[in-house]
Design a protein around this motif. Structure first.
Motif, PDB file in Angstrom:
ATOM      1  N   ALA A 329     120.020  48.559  -1.211  1.00  0.00           N
ATOM      2  CA  ALA A 329     120.585  48.906  -0.110  1.00  0.00           C
ATOM      3  C   ALA A 329     119.741  48.151   0.590  1.00  0.00           C
ATOM      4  O   ALA A 329     120.920  48.030   1.979  1.00  0.00           O
ATOM      5  N   LEU A 330     119.362  47.333   0.485  1.00  0.00           N
ATOM      6  CA  LEU A 330     118.720  46.055   1.601  1.00  0.00           C
ATOM      7  C   LEU A 330     119.973  45.809   1.859  1.00  0.00           C
ATOM      8  O   LEU A 330     120.494  45.364   2.217  1.00  0.00           O
ATOM      9  N   ASP A 331     120.606  44.982   0.572  1.00  0.00           N
ATOM     10  CA  ASP A 331     122.372  44.210   0.539  1.00  0.00           C
ATOM     11  C   ASP A 331     122.974  44.952   1.230  1.00  0.00           C
ATOM     12  O   ASP A 331     124.291  44.016   2.506  1.00  0.00           O
ATOM     13  N   GLU A 332     123.257  46.279   0.946  1.00  0.00           N
ATOM     14  CA  GLU A 332     124.599  46.787   1.230  1.00  0.00           C
ATOM     15  C   GLU A 332     124.404  47.482   2.844  1.00  0.00           C
ATOM     16  O   GLU A 332     125.415  47.200   3.455  1.00  0.00           O
ATOM     17  N   PHE A 333     122.565  47.481   3.025  1.00  0.00           N
ATOM     18  CA  PHE A 333     123.254  47.888   5.227  1.00  0.00           C
ATOM     19  C   PHE A 333     122.536  46.550   5.675  1.00  0.00           C
ATOM     20  O   PHE A 333     122.095  46.462   6.941  1.00  0.00           O
ATOM     21  N   GLY A 334     121.490  45.936   5.489  1.00  0.00           N
ATOM     22  CA  GLY A 334     121.093  44.729   6.280  1.00  0.00           C
ATOM     23  C   GLY A 334     119.942  45.121   6.761  1.00  0.00           C
ATOM     24  O   GLY A 334     119.416  46.546   6.915  1.00  0.00           O
ATOM     25  N   ALA A 335     119.162  43.919   7.361  1.00  0.00           N
ATOM     26  CA  ALA A 335     117.376  44.494   7.777  1.00  0.00           C
ATOM     27  C   ALA A 335     117.517  45.313   8.800  1.00  0.00           C
ATOM     28  O   ALA A 335     118.351  45.131   9.726  1.00  0.00           O
ATOM     29  N   GLY A 336     116.142  45.999   9.097  1.00  0.00           N
ATOM     30  CA  GLY A 336     116.792  46.895  10.929  1.00  0.00           C
ATOM     31  C   GLY A 336     117.945  48.123   9.911  1.00  0.00           C
ATOM     32  O   GLY A 336     116.832  49.122  10.469  1.00  0.00           O
ATOM     33  N   GLN A 337     118.323  48.035   8.750  1.00  0.00           N
ATOM     34  CA  GLN A 337     118.865  49.602   8.851  1.00  0.00           C
ATOM     35  C   GLN A 337     118.361  50.560   7.474  1.00  0.00           C
ATOM     36  O   GLN A 337     118.274  51.489   7.609  1.00  0.00           O
ATOM     37  N   VAL A 338     117.703  50.080   7.315  1.00  0.00           N
ATOM     38  CA  VAL A 338     116.321  50.424   5.977  1.00  0.00           C
ATOM     39  C   VAL A 338     115.047  49.373   5.965  1.00  0.00           C
ATOM     40  O   VAL A 338     115.433  47.977   6.194  1.00  0.00           O
ATOM     41  N   ALA A 339     113.807  50.188   5.001  1.00  0.00           N
ATOM     42  CA  ALA A 339     112.725  49.713   5.013  1.00  0.00           C
ATOM     43  C   ALA A 339     113.281  48.472   3.575  1.00  0.00           C
ATOM     44  O   ALA A 339     113.519  48.645   3.150  1.00  0.00           O
ATOM     45  N   GLU A 340     112.237  47.502   4.058  1.00  0.00           N
ATOM     46  CA  GLU A 340     112.003  46.734   3.674  1.00  0.00           C
ATOM     47  C   GLU A 340     111.333  46.986   1.979  1.00  0.00           C
ATOM     48  O   GLU A 340     110.679  47.865   1.839  1.00  0.00           O
ATOM     49  N   PRO A 341     111.952  46.341   0.883  1.00  0.00           N
ATOM     50  CA  PRO A 341     111.746  46.572  -0.212  1.00  0.00           C
ATOM     51  C   PRO A 341     109.635  46.905  -0.345  1.00  0.00           C
ATOM     52  O   PRO A 341     109.439  45.625  -0.013  1.00  0.00           O
ATOM     53  N   GLY A 342     109.726  47.822  -1.287  1.00  0.00           N
ATOM     54  CA  GLY A 342     107.955  48.423  -1.421  1.00  0.00           C
ATOM     55  C   GLY A 342     107.879  48.650   0.271  1.00  0.00           C
ATOM     56  O   GLY A 342     106.147  48.603  -0.530  1.00  0.00           O
ATOM     57  N   THR A 343     108.280  48.806   1.212  1.00  0.00           N
ATOM     58  CA  THR A 343     107.572  49.526   2.380  1.00  0.00           C
ATOM     59  C   THR A 343     108.086  50.856   2.486  1.00  0.00           C
ATOM     60  O   THR A 343     107.643  51.779   3.071  1.00  0.00           O
ATOM     61  N   SER A 344     108.829  51.083   1.997  1.00  0.00           N
ATOM     62  CA  SER A 344     110.112  52.745   1.872  1.00  0.00           C
ATOM     63  C   SER A 344     109.241  54.019   1.863  1.00  0.00           C
ATOM     64  O   SER A 344     108.799  54.017   0.915  1.00  0.00           O
ATOM     65  N   ASN A 345     109.195  54.805   2.926  1.00  0.00           N
ATOM     66  CA  ASN A 345     108.714  56.144   1.492  1.00  0.00           C
ATOM     67  C   ASN A 345     108.826  56.891   0.428  1.00  0.00           C
ATOM     68  O   ASN A 345     108.453  57.304  -0.141  1.00  0.00           O
ATOM     69  N   HIS A 346     111.078  56.892   0.765  1.00  0.00           N
ATOM     70  CA  HIS A 346     111.543  56.691  -0.471  1.00  0.00           C
ATOM     71  C   HIS A 346     110.926  55.943  -1.771  1.00  0.00           C
ATOM     72  O   HIS A 346     110.830  56.753  -2.548  1.00  0.00           O
ATOM     73  N   GLY A 347     110.496  55.538  -1.816  1.00  0.00           N
ATOM     74  CA  GLY A 347     109.645  54.196  -2.698  1.00  0.00           C
ATOM     75  C   GLY A 347     108.455  55.327  -3.334  1.00  0.00           C
ATOM     76  O   GLY A 347     107.734  54.704  -4.645  1.00  0.00           O
ATOM     77  N   TRP A 348     107.993  55.721  -2.415  1.00  0.00           N
ATOM     78  CA  TRP A 348     107.026  56.760  -3.019  1.00  0.00           C
ATOM     79  C   TRP A 348     106.777  58.086  -3.609  1.00  0.00           C
ATOM     80  O   TRP A 348     106.475  58.974  -3.893  1.00  0.00           O
ATOM     81  N   ALA A 349     108.252  57.968  -3.490  1.00  0.00           N
ATOM     82  CA  ALA A 349     108.822  59.481  -3.650  1.00  0.00           C
ATOM     83  C   ALA A 349     108.521  60.205  -2.790  1.00  0.00           C
ATOM     84  O   ALA A 349     108.247  61.506  -3.440  1.00  0.00           O
ATOM     85  N   ALA A 350     108.459  60.476  -1.695  1.00  0.00           N
ATOM     86  CA  ALA A 350     108.114  61.267  -1.085  1.00  0.00           C
ATOM     87  C   ALA A 350     108.800  60.990   0.377  1.00  0.00           C
ATOM     88  O   ALA A 350     108.730  61.624   1.690  1.00  0.00           O
ATOM     89  N   ALA A 351     110.314  61.210   0.502  1.00  0.00           N
ATOM     90  CA  ALA A 351     111.482  61.589   1.405  1.00  0.00           C
ATOM     91  C   ALA A 351     112.222  61.242   0.450  1.00  0.00           C
ATOM     92  O   ALA A 351     112.560  61.369  -0.564  1.00  0.00           O
ATOM     93  N   VAL A 352     113.350  62.730   1.719  1.00  0.00           N
ATOM     94  CA  VAL A 352     114.268  63.123   1.027  1.00  0.00           C
ATOM     95  C   VAL A 352     115.506  62.557   2.295  1.00  0.00           C
ATOM     96  O   VAL A 352     114.915  61.796   3.515  1.00  0.00           O
ATOM     97  N   ASP A 353     116.760  62.539   2.325  1.00  0.00           N
ATOM     98  CA  ASP A 353     117.936  62.125   2.608  1.00  0.00           C
ATOM     99  C   ASP A 353     118.621  63.477   2.416  1.00  0.00           C
ATOM    100  O   ASP A 353     118.851  63.695   1.134  1.00  0.00           O
ATOM    101  N   VAL A 354     119.106  64.076   3.221  1.00  0.00           N
ATOM    102  CA  VAL A 354     119.858  64.961   2.864  1.00  0.00           C
ATOM    103  C   VAL A 354     121.099  65.253   3.659  1.00  0.00           C
ATOM    104  O   VAL A 354     121.414  64.293   4.585  1.00  0.00           O
TER     105      VAL A 354
END
Length: 401
Positions: A329-354
């Motif tokens: 996702a970082l490669d596709e959308f770039g820094a500032g558009q997605v969280a840095e790897p290892g910091t995203s709430n998606h990485g904690w399995a506690a976020a959704v995109d609808v």
């Protein structure tokens, strides 16, 4: 004695004369009866023939109507030719006059033998009429039957054509569905092949076990080969075979990627074991989406309330994002558009995109309802994702518990 003798002679002669007269009269009566009976036979024969002749008129009308209705519509056209010939013959017979039957005692009817000849003539005439009637009726029925058979053959042919058309339509529909499924699966397989390289690189960078990585690499190569394979677009069997091959390859890659991730799972961001997650359904790229199980339970309750209110399902487009997906996702959308790897709430399995197209834009009823009611179930729209909040993502919600 002489007068008495004379008297007896005279009396005897008178008696003989009387007897002779009676015998002659009886003979004449018998001949008259015979003539009357013979004449009655002739009259009956003529009447029967006349009845048959009169019936020909209606039969001819029926036969002619049959010819008109059956033109070009019979199995055997020779039957119509035969019927036309019988109609012509019947019309000629319709103009014939029956034998004349003189009154009894008229000239030429003085003996039974005279009537025998007339009866034979009348009987032959009547037989001709009856034969013509029977023949015309039979020929008409033959044409009618040939016409009905033609109609039935036509119905059968139409039924076969309709069945063939239905079969062709069904085949075309099946092919269309298979092609659409192939297109979707192909897009998903491309993503799986792409993402699996991130998985391999990430695992290699952490010195993950080589066995699962080799297996995933083999699946990835098969996925690439399946993408390179082609099928005749008009052959359902070939399309289906290619679809099955690509779907099998895609599933193998996804399973292989999870097997590699399992060797690196330590409970940190993006490295949660699959067994500790709960399924939330397939995402748009064909990958199973997961959430932390407590978050999944509350999301399910929220989804039930959402559907009861708005009459549509609340779908999860993206849930848990493994570390390798975060890298992609970082490669596709770039820094500032997605969280840095290892910091995203998606990485904690506690976020959704609808899905945005499900009505999740600012001001839309779906977004407004979910933003207002999500907190009741532990799900909130974070400040940074709100209108004017920085990144503005109306599709992103996070679990606060």
């Amino acid at each position: 004695m002489r007068p008495l003798f004379v008297f007896l002679i005279v009396a005897a002669l008178a008696l003989v004369g009387s007897i002779v007269f009676a015998l002659v009269h009886a003979t004449n009566d018998r001949e008259a009866d015979q003539l009357a009976d013979a004449r009655a036979d002739v009259v009956q024969a003529v009447d029967e023939g006349r009845a048959a002749q009169e019936g020909l008129t209606a039969q001819i009308e029926t036969a002619e109507s049959t010819l008109v209705a059956s033109k070009g519509k019979v199995v055997d056209s020779a039957l119509r030719d035969e019927l036309a010939g019988h109609i012509a013959a019947a019309k000629k017979l319709g103009d014939q006059q029956p034998p004349s039957v003189p009154e009894a005692g008229a000239a030429g009817l003085e003996a039974p033998a005279d009537l025998d000849a007339l009866e034979a003539q009348a009987t032959e005439w009547a037989m001709t009429m009856r034969t013509a009637s029977t023949t015309l009726t039979s020929a008409t029925e033959d044409v009618q039957e040939s016409y009905r058979q033609w109609q039935q053959d036509r119905k059968d042919a139409q039924a076969e054509a309709d069945a063939a058309a239905d079969e062709a339509a069904q085949a075309a529909d099946q092919l269309d569905k298979a092609l659409k499924s192939l297109s979707t699966t192909t897009d998903q397989l491309k993503i799986s092949v792409r993402d699996s390289q991130y998985t391999l690189d990430w695992a290699a960078g952490l010195n993950g076990p080589t066995g699962p990585r080799k297996t995933l690499l083999a699946h990835r190569k098969e996925g690439a080969a399946a993408l390179a394979a082609r099928a005749e677009a008009k052959e359902l069997g070939a399309v289906q075979d290619l679809l099955d091959r690509r779907e099998t390859a895609r599933l193998a890659i996804e399973d292989g990627a999870w097997a590699v991730r399992a060797t690196l799972a330590d409970g940190s961001n993006g490295r949660i074991a699959q067994k500790d997650l709960c399924k939330m359904g397939l995402g748009p790229e064909g990958q199973e989406q997961y959430l932390r199980c407590d978050a999944a339970e509350d999301w399910t309750k929220l989804a039930e309330a959402f559907e009861a209110e708005l009459g549509k399902p609340l779908r999860v487009e993206y849930g848990y994002r493994p570390y390798d997906w975060q890298l992609q996702a970082l490669d596709e959308f770039g820094a500032g558009q997605v969280a840095e790897p290892g910091t995203s709430n998606h990485g904690w399995a506690a976020a959704v995109d609808v899905p945005v197209d499900d009505g999740f834009r600012f001001g839309e009823p779906e977004f407004e309802w979910l933003a207002a009611n999500g907190p009741k179930f532990g799900w909130e729209h974070p400040d940074w994702a709100r209108a004017g909040g920085g990144r503005e993502e109306p599709w992103h919600f996070e679990y606060q518990g």
